[in-house]
Write a protein that holds these residues in place. Structure first.
Motif, PDB file in Angstrom:
ATOM      1  N   ARG A   1       0.836  -1.207   0.000  1.00 45.77           N
ATOM      2  CA  ARG A   1       0.000   0.000   0.000  1.00 45.77           C
ATOM      3  C   ARG A   1       0.868   1.252   0.000  1.00 45.77           C
ATOM      4  N   TRP A   2       1.893   1.241   0.831  1.00 50.08           N
ATOM      5  CA  TRP A   2       2.770   2.414   0.918  1.00 50.08           C
ATOM      6  C   TRP A   2       3.533   2.626  -0.388  1.00 50.08           C
ATOM      7  N   LEU A   3       4.088   1.559  -0.932  1.00 48.33           N
ATOM      8  CA  LEU A   3       4.865   1.663  -2.167  1.00 48.33           C
ATOM      9  C   LEU A   3       4.006   2.113  -3.345  1.00 48.33           C
ATOM     10  N   ALA A   4       2.727   1.812  -3.315  1.00 48.76           N
ATOM     11  CA  ALA A   4       1.838   2.176  -4.415  1.00 48.76           C
ATOM     12  C   ALA A   4       1.632   3.682  -4.536  1.00 48.76           C
ATOM     13  N   GLN A   5       1.889   4.424  -3.440  1.00 50.83           N
ATOM     14  CA  GLN A   5       1.644   5.869  -3.494  1.00 50.83           C
ATOM     15  C   GLN A   5       2.847   6.729  -3.090  1.00 50.83           C
ATOM     16  N   ALA A   6       3.874   6.135  -2.518  1.00 51.42           N
ATOM     17  CA  ALA A   6       5.006   6.912  -2.008  1.00 51.42           C
ATOM     18  C   ALA A   6       5.957   7.318  -3.132  1.00 51.42           C
ATOM     19  N   LYS A   7       6.472   8.552  -3.049  1.00 52.73           N
ATOM     20  CA  LYS A   7       7.397   9.067  -4.057  1.00 52.73           C
ATOM     21  C   LYS A   7       8.689   9.559  -3.417  1.00 52.73           C
ATOM     22  N   HIS A   8       9.758   9.484  -4.204  1.00 52.59           N
ATOM     23  CA  HIS A   8      11.056  10.000  -3.768  1.00 52.59           C
ATOM     24  C   HIS A   8      10.944  11.514  -3.592  1.00 52.59           C
ATOM     25  N   PRO A   9      11.486  12.065  -2.502  1.00 52.83           N
ATOM     26  CA  PRO A   9      11.278  13.488  -2.204  1.00 52.83           C
ATOM     27  C   PRO A   9      11.912  14.457  -3.192  1.00 52.83           C
ATOM     28  N   THR A  10      12.997  14.058  -3.869  1.00 49.93           N
ATOM     29  CA  THR A  10      13.640  14.980  -4.816  1.00 49.93           C
ATOM     30  C   THR A  10      13.524  14.515  -6.267  1.00 49.93           C
ATOM     31  N   LEU A  11      13.536  13.209  -6.504  1.00 50.54           N
ATOM     32  CA  LEU A  11      13.380  12.714  -7.874  1.00 50.54           C
ATOM     33  C   LEU A  11      11.937  12.819  -8.349  1.00 50.54           C
ATOM     34  N   LYS A  12      11.011  12.946  -7.398  1.00 47.70           N
ATOM     35  CA  LYS A  12       9.584  13.129  -7.706  1.00 47.70           C
ATOM     36  C   LYS A  12       9.020  11.999  -8.568  1.00 47.70           C
ATOM     37  N   GLN A  13       9.497  10.802  -8.327  1.00 47.24           N
ATOM     38  CA  GLN A  13       8.983   9.630  -9.020  1.00 47.24           C
ATOM     39  C   GLN A  13       8.706   8.552  -7.980  1.00 47.24           C
ATOM     40  N   PRO A  14       7.799   7.622  -8.252  1.00 51.75           N
ATOM     41  CA  PRO A  14       7.553   6.555  -7.283  1.00 51.75           C
ATOM     42  C   PRO A  14       8.845   5.809  -6.954  1.00 51.75           C
TER      43      PRO A  14
ATOM     44  N   THR B   1       9.224   2.813  -6.645  1.00 55.36           N
ATOM     45  CA  THR B   1       9.309   1.621  -7.474  1.00 55.36           C
ATOM     46  C   THR B   1       9.873   1.915  -8.863  1.00 55.36           C
ATOM     47  N   GLN B   2       9.966   3.191  -9.227  1.00 53.98           N
ATOM     48  CA  GLN B   2      10.615   3.562 -10.488  1.00 53.98           C
ATOM     49  C   GLN B   2      12.083   3.926 -10.271  1.00 53.98           C
ATOM     50  N   GLY B   3      12.577   3.665  -9.066  1.00 59.40           N
ATOM     51  CA  GLY B   3      13.957   3.985  -8.746  1.00 59.40           C
ATOM     52  C   GLY B   3      14.935   2.867  -9.035  1.00 59.40           C
ATOM     53  N   ALA B   4      14.455   1.766  -9.638  1.00 59.12           N
ATOM     54  CA  ALA B   4      15.368   0.680 -10.001  1.00 59.12           C
ATOM     55  C   ALA B   4      16.256   1.125 -11.155  1.00 59.12           C
ATOM     56  N   TYR B   5      17.514   0.708 -11.121  1.00 53.96           N
ATOM     57  CA  TYR B   5      18.471   1.096 -12.157  1.00 53.96           C
ATOM     58  C   TYR B   5      18.303   0.189 -13.378  1.00 53.96           C
ATOM     59  N   LEU B   6      17.967   0.787 -14.507  1.00 55.05           N
ATOM     60  CA  LEU B   6      17.715   0.017 -15.722  1.00 55.05           C
ATOM     61  C   LEU B   6      18.936  -0.797 -16.165  1.00 55.05           C
ATOM     62  N   PRO B   7      20.166  -0.243 -16.121  1.00 48.06           N
ATOM     63  CA  PRO B   7      21.325  -1.055 -16.522  1.00 48.06           C
ATOM     64  C   PRO B   7      21.506  -2.302 -15.657  1.00 48.06           C
ATOM     65  N   GLN B   8      21.197  -2.191 -14.372  1.00 49.73           N
ATOM     66  CA  GLN B   8      21.343  -3.350 -13.500  1.00 49.73           C
ATOM     67  C   GLN B   8      20.277  -4.395 -13.792  1.00 49.73           C
ATOM     68  N   CYS B   9      19.064  -3.939 -14.117  1.00 47.04           N
ATOM     69  CA  CYS B   9      18.021  -4.898 -14.503  1.00 47.04           C
ATOM     70  C   CYS B   9      18.442  -5.652 -15.762  1.00 47.04           C
TER      71      CYS B   9
ATOM     72  N   TRP C   1      27.079   4.183 -17.734  1.00 45.57           N
ATOM     73  CA  TRP C   1      25.659   3.933 -17.969  1.00 45.57           C
ATOM     74  C   TRP C   1      25.088   4.952 -18.927  1.00 45.57           C
ATOM     75  N   ARG C   2      24.439   4.481 -19.973  1.00 43.41           N
ATOM     76  CA  ARG C   2      23.770   5.365 -20.930  1.00 43.41           C
ATOM     77  C   ARG C   2      22.485   5.925 -20.344  1.00 43.41           C
ATOM     78  N   GLU C   3      21.777   5.095 -19.586  1.00 41.83           N
ATOM     79  CA  GLU C   3      20.557   5.502 -18.888  1.00 41.83           C
ATOM     80  C   GLU C   3      20.687   5.074 -17.429  1.00 41.83           C
ATOM     81  N   VAL C   4      19.939   5.723 -16.545  1.00 43.14           N
ATOM     82  CA  VAL C   4      19.923   5.333 -15.142  1.00 43.14           C
ATOM     83  C   VAL C   4      18.583   4.695 -14.785  1.00 43.14           C
ATOM     84  N   PHE C   5      17.509   5.438 -15.034  1.00 44.61           N
ATOM     85  CA  PHE C   5      16.167   4.945 -14.715  1.00 44.61           C
ATOM     86  C   PHE C   5      15.385   4.721 -16.012  1.00 44.61           C
ATOM     87  N   ALA C   6      14.398   3.840 -15.921  1.00 42.10           N
ATOM     88  CA  ALA C   6      13.500   3.657 -17.073  1.00 42.10           C
ATOM     89  C   ALA C   6      12.682   4.923 -17.259  1.00 42.10           C
ATOM     90  N   ARG C   7      12.491   5.335 -18.488  1.00 42.24           N
ATOM     91  CA  ARG C   7      11.736   6.569 -18.777  1.00 42.24           C
ATOM     92  C   ARG C   7      10.237   6.276 -18.748  1.00 42.24           C
TER      93      ARG C   7
END
Length: 309
Positions: free
Chosen positions: A126-139, A141-149, A303-309
């Motif tokens: 429930r918390w993860l479904a609505q919580a956002k990073h305070p400075t990146l302003k994204q959920p 759950t969108q903070g996973a590193y795309l190159p590592q995935c 890394w060419r990208e960090v997060f998924a767009r």
């Protein structure tokens, strides 16, 4: 490097780290070659916070604990008399860093004491479904590193079994690991609290207790790898001194081995930090990586990208 390799790691810039990883994987999977490793022994261990997803200025689970502690403190203001509770409510990281580790963990334990494992999972979801990073302003759950995935997928395609070995709470990380990284819950190792078996309406459940069972950091990561995996990894990836024991344990075995640190040096796309990050510093690992045989991946350059767009 083959075209299929490039496609598997397309968010990695061409350069020494990418080339070394692909070369390593090709060597250990080449049947009949001198460095061939059977699939059963192709174990890869990854830290989570700061290695697979963003951990700055605080780890995601600390933000979760902060939200829960504020809820508890509103119900019982007397909790604010305890220094760690007050520091969490105030967001005072300096005060938290000055306290004994056991005191710092007490509020986190209190937030889920008495919950069944299923109830904790639902609460975290429930918390993860609505919580956002305070400075990146994204959920979060969108903070996973795309190159590592991409790297995790590339390793699995080549017969590796990928594990998360994290200082974060094992049940919290299990909530997101399969969706974000393709890593099932049974391949997540982390910090844990003690639990007891209970019976509710004729059904047995596991109930979480406000008492630490294992804090999966530094040397304890190696202990838990032995307990839960039973094989020494041949590939490891971390980002802090808390991962150093796991990395050196990986490199200390026989046969071909590889280990990496992710260096957070990209203030524009993420954050730049290392030795002065009190919650998860990279000091010894940064200074002695070459001596220990640890590769360094630059987030900024590799890394060419960090997060998924």
């Amino acid at each position: 490097m083959t075209s299929s390799d490039v496609e598997c790691m397309e968010c990695w810039n061409d350069g020494p780290p990418k080339e070394a990883i692909v070369d390593f994987v090709e060597r250990v999977t080449r049947e009949g070659g001198p460095d061939y490793v059977p699939p059963a022994e192709r174990i890869a261990a990854f830290d989570n916070d700061g290695t697979l997803w963003c951990e700055f200025p605080m780890q995601v689970q600390v933000f979760f604990a902060l939200a829960e502690v504020k809820r508890l403190a509103a119900q019982d203001p007397s909790l604010l008399q305890k220094p760690a509770f007050k520091a969490m409510v105030d967001g005072d990281l300096k005060a938290l860093a000055s306290l004994p580790k056991k005191e710092v963990f007490e509020p986190a334990f209190a937030t889920h004491a008495g919950m069944t494992v299923e109830e904790f999972h639902e609460n975290a979801q429930r918390w993860l479904a609505q919580a956002k990073h305070p400075t990146l302003k994204q959920p979060f759950t969108q903070g996973a590193y795309l190159p590592q995935c991409e790297l995790l997928t590339y390793l699995r395609v080549n017969g590796f079994k990928t594990y998360i070995v994290t200082g974060g709470g094992v049940e919290f990380v299990r909530v997101v690991a399969e969706e974000l990284y393709g890593i099932p819950p049974e391949q997540v190792i982390g910090s844990s609290t003690k639990m007891k078996l209970d019976t509710v309406d004729g059904k047995t459940v596991l109930r979480k207790l406000p008492e630490l069972a294992s804090f999966d950091d530094r040397d304890e990561k190696v202990v838990n790898i032995a307990l839960h995996i039973g094989r020494r990894p041949i590939f490891a990836f971390g980002n802090s001194d808390g991962d150093l024991a796991m990395i050196r344990y990986t490199l200390g075995g026989d046969g071909p081995r590889m280990a990496w640190y992710l260096h957070h040096d990209d203030a524009e796309r993420e954050f730049a930090y290392d030795r002065d990050f009190k919650l998860s510093p990279l000091r010894e690992g940064l200074d002695r990586a070459a001596e220990y045989g640890i590769g360094m991946v630059s987030m900024k350059n590799d890394w060419r990208e960090v997060f998924a767009r």
